[in-house]
Design a protein around this motif. Sequence first.
Motif, PDB file in Angstrom:
ATOM      1  N   GLY A  80     -61.025  -5.366  11.216  1.00 23.57           N
ATOM      2  CA  GLY A  80     -61.169  -6.955  11.441  1.00 23.57           C
ATOM      3  C   GLY A  80     -62.338  -7.406  11.793  1.00 23.57           C
ATOM      4  N   PHE A  81     -63.126  -8.310  11.067  1.00 21.70           N
ATOM      5  CA  PHE A  81     -64.361  -9.003  11.270  1.00 21.70           C
ATOM      6  C   PHE A  81     -64.218 -10.439  11.430  1.00 21.70           C
ATOM      7  N   VAL A  82     -65.145 -11.107  12.114  1.00 21.85           N
ATOM      8  CA  VAL A  82     -64.991 -12.556  12.156  1.00 21.85           C
ATOM      9  C   VAL A  82     -66.490 -12.830  12.233  1.00 21.85           C
ATOM     10  N   ASP A  83     -66.717 -13.865  11.598  1.00 20.66           N
ATOM     11  CA  ASP A  83     -68.222 -14.628  11.378  1.00 20.66           C
ATOM     12  C   ASP A  83     -67.944 -16.164  11.686  1.00 20.66           C
ATOM     13  N   ILE A 104     -69.173 -19.637  10.359  1.00 17.82           N
ATOM     14  CA  ILE A 104     -69.868 -20.405   9.211  1.00 17.82           C
ATOM     15  C   ILE A 104     -69.234 -21.813   9.153  1.00 17.82           C
ATOM     16  N   ASN A 105     -70.460 -22.738   9.113  1.00 17.93           N
ATOM     17  CA  ASN A 105     -70.267 -23.914   9.241  1.00 17.93           C
ATOM     18  C   ASN A 105     -69.382 -24.484  10.557  1.00 17.93           C
ATOM     19  N   GLY A 106     -69.569 -23.606  11.860  1.00 18.20           N
ATOM     20  CA  GLY A 106     -68.934 -23.949  12.835  1.00 18.20           C
ATOM     21  C   GLY A 106     -67.445 -23.495  12.805  1.00 18.20           C
ATOM     22  N   ARG A 107     -67.086 -22.828  12.086  1.00 24.52           N
ATOM     23  CA  ARG A 107     -65.768 -22.208  12.214  1.00 24.52           C
ATOM     24  C   ARG A 107     -65.278 -20.729  12.112  1.00 24.52           C
ATOM     25  N   TYR A 108     -64.554 -20.260  12.810  1.00 27.82           N
ATOM     26  CA  TYR A 108     -64.411 -19.028  12.724  1.00 27.82           C
ATOM     27  C   TYR A 108     -63.775 -18.582  11.348  1.00 27.82           C
ATOM     28  N   LYS A 109     -64.393 -17.421  10.663  1.00 29.67           N
ATOM     29  CA  LYS A 109     -63.986 -16.936   9.637  1.00 29.67           C
ATOM     30  C   LYS A 109     -63.453 -15.446   9.697  1.00 29.67           C
ATOM     31  N   PRO A 110     -62.175 -15.311   9.835  1.00 31.82           N
ATOM     32  CA  PRO A 110     -61.944 -13.578   9.897  1.00 31.82           C
ATOM     33  C   PRO A 110     -61.834 -13.168   8.379  1.00 31.82           C
ATOM     34  N   ARG A 111     -62.256 -11.838   8.245  1.00 32.81           N
ATOM     35  CA  ARG A 111     -62.037 -10.991   7.187  1.00 32.81           C
ATOM     36  C   ARG A 111     -61.492  -9.851   7.520  1.00 32.81           C
ATOM     37  N   GLY A 112     -61.047  -9.146   6.536  1.00 35.23           N
ATOM     38  CA  GLY A 112     -60.375  -7.757   6.630  1.00 35.23           C
ATOM     39  C   GLY A 112     -58.865  -7.713   7.163  1.00 35.23           C
ATOM     40  N   VAL A 113     -58.777  -6.722   7.873  1.00 35.30           N
ATOM     41  CA  VAL A 113     -57.329  -6.391   8.360  1.00 35.30           C
ATOM     42  C   VAL A 113     -57.210  -6.758   9.986  1.00 35.30           C
ATOM     43  N   PHE A 114     -56.256  -7.533  10.385  1.00 34.44           N
ATOM     44  CA  PHE A 114     -56.140  -7.813  11.816  1.00 34.44           C
ATOM     45  C   PHE A 114     -54.774  -7.424  12.565  1.00 34.44           C
ATOM     46  N   HIS A 115     -53.914  -6.888  11.611  1.00 33.98           N
ATOM     47  CA  HIS A 115     -52.598  -6.274  11.879  1.00 33.98           C
ATOM     48  C   HIS A 115     -52.374  -5.174  11.007  1.00 33.98           C
ATOM     49  N   ILE A 116     -51.993  -3.876  11.550  1.00 34.12           N
ATOM     50  CA  ILE A 116     -51.950  -2.645  10.736  1.00 34.12           C
ATOM     51  C   ILE A 116     -50.220  -2.230  11.001  1.00 34.12           C
ATOM     52  N   PRO A 117     -49.414  -2.570   9.895  1.00 33.92           N
ATOM     53  CA  PRO A 117     -47.969  -2.434  10.142  1.00 33.92           C
ATOM     54  C   PRO A 117     -47.768  -0.643  10.032  1.00 33.92           C
ATOM     55  N   GLU A 118     -46.852  -0.198  10.751  1.00 33.18           N
ATOM     56  CA  GLU A 118     -46.688   1.075  11.026  1.00 33.18           C
ATOM     57  C   GLU A 118     -45.233   1.307  11.412  1.00 33.18           C
ATOM     58  N   ALA A 119     -44.476   2.372  10.659  1.00 36.38           N
ATOM     59  CA  ALA A 119     -43.143   2.604  10.725  1.00 36.38           C
ATOM     60  C   ALA A 119     -42.683   2.842  12.377  1.00 36.38           C
ATOM     61  N   ASN A 120     -41.684   2.401  12.583  1.00 35.24           N
ATOM     62  CA  ASN A 120     -40.885   2.640  14.120  1.00 35.24           C
ATOM     63  C   ASN A 120     -40.333   4.021  14.085  1.00 35.24           C
ATOM     64  N   GLN A 121     -40.255   4.722  15.333  1.00 38.30           N
ATOM     65  CA  GLN A 121     -39.582   5.768  15.317  1.00 38.30           C
ATOM     66  C   GLN A 121     -38.201   5.828  16.171  1.00 38.30           C
ATOM     67  N   PRO A 122     -36.940   6.499  16.102  1.00 43.94           N
ATOM     68  CA  PRO A 122     -36.049   6.520  16.891  1.00 43.94           C
ATOM     69  C   PRO A 122     -36.351   7.424  18.058  1.00 43.94           C
ATOM     70  N   ILE A 123     -35.600   7.005  19.063  1.00 45.77           N
ATOM     71  CA  ILE A 123     -35.895   7.890  20.374  1.00 45.77           C
ATOM     72  C   ILE A 123     -34.291   8.377  20.591  1.00 45.77           C
ATOM     73  N   PHE A 124     -34.127   9.779  20.372  1.00 48.07           N
ATOM     74  CA  PHE A 124     -32.838  10.219  20.653  1.00 48.07           C
ATOM     75  C   PHE A 124     -32.905  11.124  22.088  1.00 48.07           C
ATOM     76  N   ASN A 125     -31.666  11.242  22.693  1.00 46.50           N
ATOM     77  CA  ASN A 125     -31.461  11.959  23.715  1.00 46.50           C
ATOM     78  C   ASN A 125     -31.422  13.298  23.530  1.00 46.50           C
ATOM     79  N   LYS A 126     -32.097  14.123  23.634  1.00 47.40           N
ATOM     80  CA  LYS A 126     -32.099  15.620  23.138  1.00 47.40           C
ATOM     81  C   LYS A 126     -30.727  16.408  23.442  1.00 47.40           C
ATOM     82  N   GLU A 127     -30.188  16.121  24.770  1.00 52.10           N
ATOM     83  CA  GLU A 127     -28.980  16.729  25.036  1.00 52.10           C
ATOM     84  C   GLU A 127     -27.600  16.203  24.558  1.00 52.10           C
TER      85      GLU A 127
END
Length: 199
Positions: free
Chosen positions: A9-12, A14-37
């Motif tokens: 993610g990048f920010v400039d 311009i004309n006194g305002r923040y202008k974000p461009r690019g990626v600010f959140h990258i989604p990723e799959a969650n994983q289960p937590i299992f008890n091995k026993e």
Amino acid sequence: MPKKEEEKGFVDIINGRYKPRGVFHIPEANQPIFNKETNKLAGITNPRDMTYIHSYGGEAPFFESLGKGRLMATRCENEKCESKGSIFMPFRIYCPDCLRQATVIDMTDIAKNTAKIHSFIVTHRSGAYNTLKKPIKFINIEFDSVVTILMSYLSSGDPEIGKRVVPIFKTKNPTYTIIDLSFVLEGTPESELPEGFTF
Ligand SMILES: [Zn+2]
């Protein structure tokens, strides 16, 4: 893994305002937590990858100057303030005594000529996202005519209370963060400075 350009993610402004461009959140799959026993589900991981936009506001001149090899402080110049003339390093936008905006001053030479170790801590374990080389030699520094104590880190040599140190600056590819400022013991040759740093 380091991100590719198209994943950042990048920010400039311009004309006194923040202008974000690019990626600010990258989604990723969650994983289960299992008890091995028991093979029973206990929970899930929750991956979070986001880019936070941190505005420096009135402290911006301090961070910008580090990459140029200059240490900027502030000084109260309010005639009516009992603490008039007090120099603040770390950089304070406002004088804490009169609450007036303080004046930005260049204290690079004061730091080069008078910085001394006030106290120190050497730490072998660091928190998350640490980027400093371990062990980290955190030092508290006092300067002549400065009313505050600065926290930084020693990049070369062993810390000792009262020892003279000099500032060094990451002038090559600065990060524009506080780690662009570091210190070494007085008399350290330029060849011993970490990569990208100059006096
Ligand atoms: Zn004041």
